[in-house]
Design an enzyme around this catalytic site. Structure first.
Site, PDB file in Angstrom:
ATOM      1  N   ASP A 171       0.867  -1.169   0.000  1.00 44.15           N
ATOM      2  CA  ASP A 171       0.000   0.000   0.000  1.00 44.15           C
ATOM      3  C   ASP A 171       0.912   1.230   0.000  1.00 44.15           C
ATOM      4  O   ASP A 171       2.116   1.129   0.260  1.00 44.15           O
ATOM      5  CB  ASP A 171      -0.890  -0.034   1.244  1.00 44.15           C
TER       6      ASP A 171
ATOM      7  N   ASP B 104      -0.197   5.275   0.805  1.00 43.99           N
ATOM      8  CA  ASP B 104      -0.487   6.271   1.839  1.00 43.99           C
ATOM      9  C   ASP B 104      -0.725   5.610   3.190  1.00 43.99           C
ATOM     10  O   ASP B 104      -1.514   4.676   3.312  1.00 43.99           O
ATOM     11  CB  ASP B 104      -1.720   7.092   1.452  1.00 43.99           C
TER      12      ASP B 104
ATOM     13  N   ASP C 196      -2.065  -0.482   5.967  1.00 46.03           N
ATOM     14  CA  ASP C 196      -2.316   0.216   7.227  1.00 46.03           C
ATOM     15  C   ASP C 196      -3.778   0.290   7.650  1.00 46.03           C
ATOM     16  O   ASP C 196      -4.057   0.642   8.794  1.00 46.03           O
ATOM     17  CB  ASP C 196      -1.768   1.642   7.145  1.00 46.03           C
TER      18      ASP C 196
END
Length: 261
Positions: free
Chosen positions: A24, A26, A212
């Site tokens: 991922d 951001d 996240d």
């Protein structure tokens, strides 16, 4: 995660001759941008991804909720598979563009919802309506906490009504803290990772995913089911399917540097 668990993860990685790496962007490799339209490559991060992609032990994919055009600008690195809008739109390392859905099929419903969401936030401070082409996202990170909760509830009700009247089998709503998004059901990191593993197999490779948030948790389940390792980037311990927690994007970069040896 416990030190014992971290040791087990490191042992599994050390034994793996090949690693199929899914990243991922951001919140995982980089801190969140001030706005979704903020697209500025980080030279240090570009270098790290480039070295991973050039290493014969790794095949690298970046799987992001951002639109593909943004991912391409942020990760101008050869030999990396880029997946935008959670994997609806992809660019292969060979440069082939893949749209896993007909773009025209999603726009009628999105074009119905977009002006209604725009009206909801008109004149209000701290909101941003993002049109990703394949999805619409309503960001309220800088808005008043109490007001944003009521507004996002109203936005959800508008979207649910439009989905029922239009294409109920095509769309889903994604939530998050001060965030709401409508996109196709195929905009799903778990489905994307499964599709990539099947469509672009690499025999004997260990799947490894770093993410996240709740969209990445959908991919964690697939990675674990395929015998891989899931790593969550989170400042504090939380309920997760992941095998290991790293406390920040900076810690994630350092950890990935360690994989390069």
């Amino acid at each position: 995660m416990s030190a014992d668990n971290a040791d087990q993860v490191q042992e599994r990685l050390a034994r793996a001759g090949r690693i199929r790496l899914f990243l991922d962007y951001d919140g995982t490799l980089a801190e969140f941008a001030p706005t979704p339209e903020h697209v500025r490559p980080d030279p240090e991060l570009v270098s790290l991804i480039g070295r991973l992609a050039q290493h014969p032990r790794f095949r690298v994919s970046v799987v992001s909720g951002r639109r593909l055009a943004h991912v391409r600008a942020l990760v101008p690195v050869p030999n990396v598979l880029l997946a935008g809008t959670y994997g609806v739109e992809l660019l292969t390392p060979a440069g082939a563009r893949i749209d896993r859905l007909d773009h025209g099929s999603v726009r009628p419903t999105l074009d119905t919802i977009k002006p209604r969401w725009a009206d909801l936030i008109a004149g209000r401070v701290g909101y941003f309506l993002e049109d990703k082409g394949w999805a619409l996202a309503l960001h309220a990170r800088f808005a008043d906490e109490a007001q944003s909760g009521r507004l996002l509830d109203g936005a959800r009700q508008l979207a649910e009504a439009a989905i029922r009247q239009g294409q109920p089998d095509l769309f889903r709503l994604l939530g998050g803290h001060k965030f709401l998004e409508i996109g196709p059901k195929l905009a799903h990191k778990g489905l994307t990772v499964a599709w990539l593993l099947d469509q672009f197999p690499w025999h004997g490779a260990l799947p490894l995913y770093l993410g996240d948030d709740d969209k990445d948790e959908e991919a964690f389940g697939v990675i674990k089911a395929r015998g891989g390792i899931a790593v969550v980037v989170a400042a504090e311990p939380r309920e997760t399917k992941a095998d290991l927690r790293l406390e920040s994007p900076r810690a994630a970069r350092t950890w990935l540097e360690g994989l390069l040896g």
